[in-house]
Structure formats: structure tokens, C-alpha cells
Design an enzyme around this catalytic site. Sequence first.
Site, PDB file in Angstrom:
ATOM      1  N   HIS C  52       0.707  -1.193   0.006  1.00 40.03           N
ATOM      2  CA  HIS C  52      -0.047  -0.043  -0.085  1.00 40.03           C
ATOM      3  C   HIS C  52       0.822   1.247  -0.018  1.00 40.03           C
ATOM      4  CE1 HIS C  52      -3.709  -2.167   0.827  1.00 40.03           C
ATOM      5  NE2 HIS C  52      -2.960  -2.902   1.665  1.00 40.03           N
ATOM      6  N   GLU C 350      -2.957  -4.980  11.986  1.00 37.36           N
ATOM      7  CA  GLU C 350      -3.549  -5.453  10.756  1.00 37.36           C
ATOM      8  C   GLU C 350      -3.110  -4.692   9.460  1.00 37.36           C
ATOM      9  OE1 GLU C 350      -7.728  -4.530  10.378  1.00 37.36           O
ATOM     10  OE2 GLU C 350      -7.364  -2.729  11.666  1.00 37.36           O
ATOM     11  N   CYS C 413       6.590 -31.305  -9.052  1.00 37.52           N
ATOM     12  CA  CYS C 413       5.214 -30.647  -9.404  1.00 37.52           C
ATOM     13  C   CYS C 413       5.151 -30.208 -10.750  1.00 37.52           C
ATOM     14  CB  CYS C 413       5.202 -29.602  -8.364  1.00 37.52           C
ATOM     15  SG  CYS C 413       3.495 -28.416  -8.456  1.00 37.52           S
TER      16      CYS C 413
END
Lengths: 415, 130, 492
Positions: C52, C350, C413
Site C-alpha cells: 500500500h 492489521e 510438481c
Amino acid sequence: MNTDRRELVVIGGGPAGMAAAISAKESGVEDILIIDREYKPGGILKQCIHDGFGLHKFKKVLTGPEYAHKYIKRLEEHKIEINTKTLVTNLSQNKIITAYNSSNGMFKVKADAVILAMGSREKTAGAIQLAGTRPSGIYTAGLVQKLINMKNIMVGKEAVILGSGDVGLIMARRMALEGVKVKAVLEIMPHASGLPRNINQCLKDYSIPLKLNHTIVEIEGQKRIKSIIAAKVDDKLRPIPNTKEEIICDTLILSVGLIPENELSRQAGIFLDNKTGGPLVKNNLETNIPGIFAAGNVLHIHDVVDYVSEEASRAGRFAADFLKNKSLSQDNYLSVVSGKGVKYIVPQLVKTNLKQKIYFRPNKPITNPKVVVRIGNEICFSEKFKALHPSIMQKVILPETSKSTKAKFLEVAIE
Amino acid sequence: MSELSSFKSKEKTLVCIKCPIGCDITGRFNSNEVTCIEGALCQRGKEFFVKEVTDPKRILIHHIKVNNGEIPLVSVRSDHEVPQKYIFDLINILNEKEVEAPVYIGDTMLYNPFRLGINIIATKTVEKLK
Amino acid sequence: MKNYYNVIIVGGGVIGTAIARELAKYKLSTAILEKESDVGLKASTSNSGVIHAGFSYPPGSLKAELCMRGNELIKDLTEKLGVPFNKTGKLVVAFNRKSLAKLYEYEKISKKNGAEVRLIGGEEVRKMEPNLAPCLAALYSPNSAIINPFQFITALAENALHNGVDILLNTEVKNIDRKGTKFEICTSKNNLICDYVINAAGLYSAEIARKYSGEDNYKIFPCKGEYHVLDKNISYLISHLIYPVPFINDTKSIGGSGIHLTPTTDGNILIGPSDEYIEKRNDYSTTNEIMDLLTKEAKKFVPKISSKDIIKSYSGIRSKIVPPEIGGYTDFVIEKSPDYDSFLNLIGIESPGLTAAPGIAEYVVNMIDKDLNLKHSESFYPEREKPVVFADLPENEQNILIEKNPNYGEIICRCEKVTRQEILDALNNPLGVRTIKSLRNRTRITMGRCQGGYCLERVADIMLEEGLDLSQITLDGEGSNLFSGLLKGVSG
């Protein structure tokens, strides 16, 4: 790096790949290479140690490995080259194959013709948006089958199986024989999707409860699964509130559907049918890319390996025709349309001036149906059946028809 | 007492496998007879039900530990059907057995167990580990 | 491992490891105590991976300041640590008049906070994102970026370890006592002494603060965010971060981001996160209601998306410090504890915690510096070699690697094209963790569309070859065994 040039490359050495390669050889193709990612050919049959294979083709009831063995012997007799433990990671539109193995590292092959025979993969918990936690102990049925039958590894002690398709039913029996307590097989539909024989011999024989109209609404357990919450569903397949039931288990086995392996097909720019998940093909099993053919589970999910071999043998012959420049011309194809009651049809494009096989599935069980084939609005063929079931793929053999093809489509419907 | 027990009968429902219709057939059976068969649309279905509840037989499918092989297990089966009640006994014997690689498809792994007149044979080839 | 450290950090998430790495620049002994089997198993790896800019937060707040600082530091940091970083740009999209009005307001606030953003019309959005549903306008933020959170946490931890930090996994704090000028920490494994405690324990931070440092003012209200991961087949659908217009609080602060679409550095698209307060802080379950909601919301942005494209769903849990009735914006809590100056609490970290991590690390170290007068270490090595990602290499480089080491020629994989050597390297990681999740977080095995259907048994083979016992093969540590044992015979 040097790119080898080969006449025919078959991607996948399972039942489809082997049958296709053998048939191509018998039709005159000399230079064939099969590429398979496992240690030995045979594909998924190596781990299908139960019987039920070969009833149509050999009039015998064989186990998976025994059925595979018949083809492996013929591969050896024909001296068809096969690269095992080799993974194809890329297929380009102009038929260049990129593959890896630990002896050669990465190598490329340019093929004049390719047969796609990569089979299918299993739908996962993520693909069905199974709610709840994600502890250890959640497996797809094929993986458990491989661990148990090929690797001597057991996954748990108390299992619940989601999905009543044949794979799930076979695994229910296998787990019971291995001393695992199978608490229930849950099926969201009102009817089981596996063969009736397997309902008897896999569930009833071992007193394993089959709960129809049930789904799993939640998985519980932090580190290892400790239970699942099952619920009844309504006719729109939505969970009915207040019908929740906790079933204690340490293993959840998902048998919720197979999907054609279409990664390579997408890379090559092959058009896919969203009903089958596999490539769109013409009568001759050729995809939209000239010289690339498809057969077996990679084309559409089969239930009887005998039909896989049959379909793949045809693909081998058609690939041989292509290599000899004897293939069908590009024009005058009709789109095949699923009419009333039909789930899907393969091939999706047909030429009507030939006799041909059409494979289809009904979308629900039906007794005394009539299968009607129309070109445009005119009926060109119909056949009565005793019964049809979604879990049993059906075929009809269309005779050649000289009906005028102003129509753009051919429709198969069940009435 | 044994006369009384012959009156006690169990009920079972099976899906018939004789044709694609797959009738749900229900009936009652005890050691003497099979009665009250319902749901079968044809005679073959009735016969199937009777055989299934009186003398069910199955092909045994299992595997045996292989030592020094390219894979640790060889899949096996009985060459003929065995009475269903012997299945777990046979499984237990096979679980204790170990064989040395190589094992070839068709090799007899267990000869005439329980004198049932069947053999357990290998259904795949397991080569020696290089 | 010693039993006395200058600094002990409780919590091995992205915050704890960023702080540890920062502390490693000084002459200090530091240890991280992490109760899980690996670093970063919770919020650090169950977020959107978005970097951000910081303009959504009130100027002067810690969130704004530390997010902006983190943003400044992150590009360089990811280069030094070999972590994938991609400046995708972001579009905040308005589909109707009501959200258009909010979008104008959002633009004003953002610009006031120093953001480099501009409004663009529906036509221009169409050109940038042809698969997006037609919209009225969007706010374009060219500097928004994405990072690979798995590589980020691993890199921070490995670099900290390399620079002398001890990372004690499977180590849970049981008690912390004051002993003179020091702390005695009793863990599930041992007893340790330290001068300084840094509480970066995420969902457990308020509990630790209350129990051991006299901090009664905070409580964590766990708030779950569910996500869908979409198949790489459809990654062409978007190339920017796609967000809805956020809710703007009465205080002119900007509310949660809402359900958005995020391209990842690996080529998937994420849908999420949702926003539900939950009872239990360890309830990571996904729910039918929210999974349906996520798909519905995604289709509003990109109609072509369907549930058929979902390959996996997961959830993360935020450490909120106010209950839903109060709601609204709260700032990071990074404070000395009431009882001890040398016990620091980080509570309620957070979003934008991931971006802010390097900024938070600096801030915390500054607080410690004022007390301990830290001395720079000359031997701090800021770089970590980027691990080989075979699938991303051009073919000629792949061939060179294979020639030197045939283990690169074996693809284990197949969905993500991960080779045997990459798995061996990940299995022998410097932290010493050997679980399926630890391999997954370092190499991407089991993260493809088949979700381990092909590779899991091959990976298990490799683990057995490398000395693990069948009973030691777990998903993420004790209690999460994959297998119940051998079918028959004794191994060997």
C-alpha cells in the site's frame, strides 16, 4: 539444442496411448514415440488392481494391471519406443513438444502428428469449494489408491468418502479390506453415480452406508481432520437447514469428478468443449489443429477402459491416415448438438457421408428411452434402449446418410 | 432351537447387475430358503438375488509385500471366485506374506488356500530394483 | 542456541522477523520465539500481498507514517532479499453514480494525504482492463504494487538467521517473569533470559501484553477474511489491482478495502478478503456463504470469472482491537508496556502491516536504541540469494542448470514445474523446518490446480529419501500427519 523430428508422438502411455500407438504402427506408421511420466507404461491401470476390465474387448474379467499387460506386450512386440519418467511440459501449435527427464534433462521433439492421451486429473476440495478447515487427512480418491496399492502407505483409520462414482466406491471397498472403518459414502444426487455392481460389491458387501442427497457442509479439525458435517440437500442441491449431522473421521476421501488434462491442449491453442472439458474433435478424433488427435479420458471421461482402447485405436488409424495424406477434407462438417436429455456428445463435429460412432451420456437415468438423431429437423436415425444411465457412456453407430446437408447441425436427443 | 432359528430370516436389498435397468431387489432369506423377492422385473434378476444371498462369491483382490522390487507391492487376485466368507481370512494370510522380486504376472503366490480349489496369482510384474 | 539474549521477540510473523532482521544490524543477540512449526504461517501468508502507498490513513497516524516508510523501503528490500515484487498499479472502480460520488471524495482525501493518483474515465479503464465490466470512472494509482508474501517472510527470517538471530520454532511462551532488570521466559521447550521483550504475537499479542506486562487496555477481536485463488489459465483477465470504492467514515478516514481482485506475483488472481468478526481466534475455516459472496462480488468486476476457475480457498484472521459495534479506524499500537520500559507491545497490526513491516522494524529499533544505545555491527549482510525458480528461467538457463545438476531435470510438481533440486533445497532450509507447508511456502508445490494430486506422493518419497520417517511427514507440524503408517511390513 537439437530438436529431434518424429513422425508420431503419443503423449501418455496409459491405455489410450498404448492402443493408439499400436494401432498407428499396425496402420503403417514406422516412427512412433510414446512419452509417459511414470516409471512404466500402463497409466492409471497400474493402480487399479480391482477387476472389471476387458469384458467387452477380451470377453474376460481382468484387473487393471492385467489389461495393461496385454498392451504392454504388444508394444514390446512392435518394438515401439517409449520414454518413461518423462514429463511433457509444453505442446506448441506447430507440434513441438518440450519434455523433461533426469537422464536427458530438457529436450524437444517436433512431431508430424501428435496423439493426446494424457488422461484426466481429479477434482479437488478447492475446485468444489468445500467449506471448513484444511487440516491434513483430506485426499482425492486416486491419490489414496496410488498410495495404498503402489506405495504400501496407509492414510488413516476412519474414513468418509464424498462421491459415489466408481472411483469412490472402489476405494470404499479397498479401505474396508485394509481394515479402515468407512463411516459413509455421501452422494449429493438422488441416485448413485457408480455402477450398480459396485454399489453391491463395494458398499453392501461391507455394510458401508450410502447416504444419497447428502453433501458435506463443513470440515472440522485443526491439525488433522477430526470430523465432517454432512447435511441433506433439496432438489436444487442446496443444504437443508437443521439436517446437519457430524460424522467423526480422520480421513476424507474425495471422489467428486475427473477432469480431462487439458493444460497441453490449451497451450497448443486447441479448442475445448466446456461440456466435456476436453478438445472439440471431428469424426476422425482430430482437434482443430491438423495432425493433433485426442483419445481416451483426455477427450472425455470414460467409464469402461475397453471403449478407451477402441477410441484410441481409431485415433491411431486416423493419425496414420493423416501422415499418409489420406485424411478427410476440411469441408462439410456438421456441429453436433446435445438435444433434450443428453449431457454431452463426442465427437462434436461430424461428416455425414460416413458410418461413424457417436458417444454420449444421458443427463439422468431413464428406462425405455428412444435416442433420436436429427439433421436439421429431419430424423435420420433412431434406436431404442432398455435403459440409460449417466454413469454409463453409450454409443450409437450412425449409418452414412446421403441426406442433403443444408442444415448446419446434427442433434442427438433422448425421447 | 435350531428349528426356531430357521424361521428367523434376514432382509436384504441389492441392485441387480444383470442389465442396465438395475432393479432394486429386496427379499428375505435364512439358511433354508429365500422368500418375498420383490422388485425384480425379470427372472434373471430373481436368480441373481437368490445366488447372491445364499452363496455369494467374489474374486479376491489384494496385494502382497515385495522385497527389493521396483515397487513395494505386487497386486494379486484369486484365479476363480471364492466364497465371500473367506475373503478376510485370505486377506489376513496375504498381509503376512512377503515375496522376493522379481515377480511375474500370472505367478502363483498362494496355492489352494483353505483347499478352496483356487490359487492367488500375481496380476502384474515387479522387476528387481536396479 | 543460548539461554541469554539481549532481545527476545515473541512471534515469528512478518513483523517479528522484520524487527529481528533490523536488530541484527546492531551488536545484539536476538532470538525469535515462534509457537508454530515455521515462520509466517498465519496472517503473514494469508493476506493479499498488496503493497500500500499509505494514503488511506489519517496523516500523522502510525499507520500512515510507517506504511509510507515501509513502502519507501520495500522495493530495495525485495531486491536485496530476492523477493518477487511487481508494480502493477491499482484501479479503484466506480460502477454507478453513488460510488462515483464517493470516488470523488476518496480522490480528494487521498491527494490531501500525498497520494499520486488520478481520476480516469470509463473509456480509458476499458483500454487498460478490457475484461472489466464497463464502469463510470476509476481512481488510478500507478505506484501500487504486489509482493510475494511467502518469499518475503522466508527471506526476512533466513537473512535474520544468517546475521546471527536465533529462530526457535515450535516454541510457545508459557510464562514471563521479571528477574531483577531482566526477564525470564519459560517456553514449552526451555527457559530463557533476556533484557528486552518485544511482543509481536499477532492474535495473541493482547493476551501476552495483559498477562506479562500489565497492559489491560487492549483486547483482540479476531476478524476473518476469506479468499479464493483462481486458476492461472485466466490470469490474463486483469493486470492491475482492482478495488471497489471504499467506505469513507464520518471522520473522513477510509474504511476497509472490501473484496477486491489481486493478481499475484506467481500469476494467480485472488478474490477477497471478506470481513467477518469471529468467536475463536484460531478458526481458519472457510464458509459456504462467504465463498459464494466472493464469487458474486468478483463477477461484478469481471463477469467472465466463474466458480469453475477457483482452485483453492483459504482464510486469514486480522487482529482488530475494537469490536464490530464500535468499528471504524484504529491505529497500530506500538508502545512500551505500563509495567516495564523494556517490554514493548505491538498490538492490532492489521493492514497495512505487511507493507509497514520494514517501517515498524525501524521504529521499534529506534525505541530500543534510546534505551540501549545500540552499536552497529560491521558484519551485517543485507542480502539473501534469490532461490532458483526453475519454471521462471529461460530454456537455455534451465539447460545449463540441468547439465550441472540432473536433479533440475526431474520435474516433481507438474502444475508449477518445480524440480527435485528446488524441493531438496527447500527441505534443507536454514530454519530446519521440514513439513509439507514449509516446502509449499518455499517452492509452490501443491499450490497448482491439482493441489498436490500429482506431486504429493513424489514429495513424500523425497522426504523419506532425505531421512524423514513416514510418521514425520506432516502438513505443518505435530498432529498433522499425512499418513497413518505402512500398510504392511516393517520399513528397511
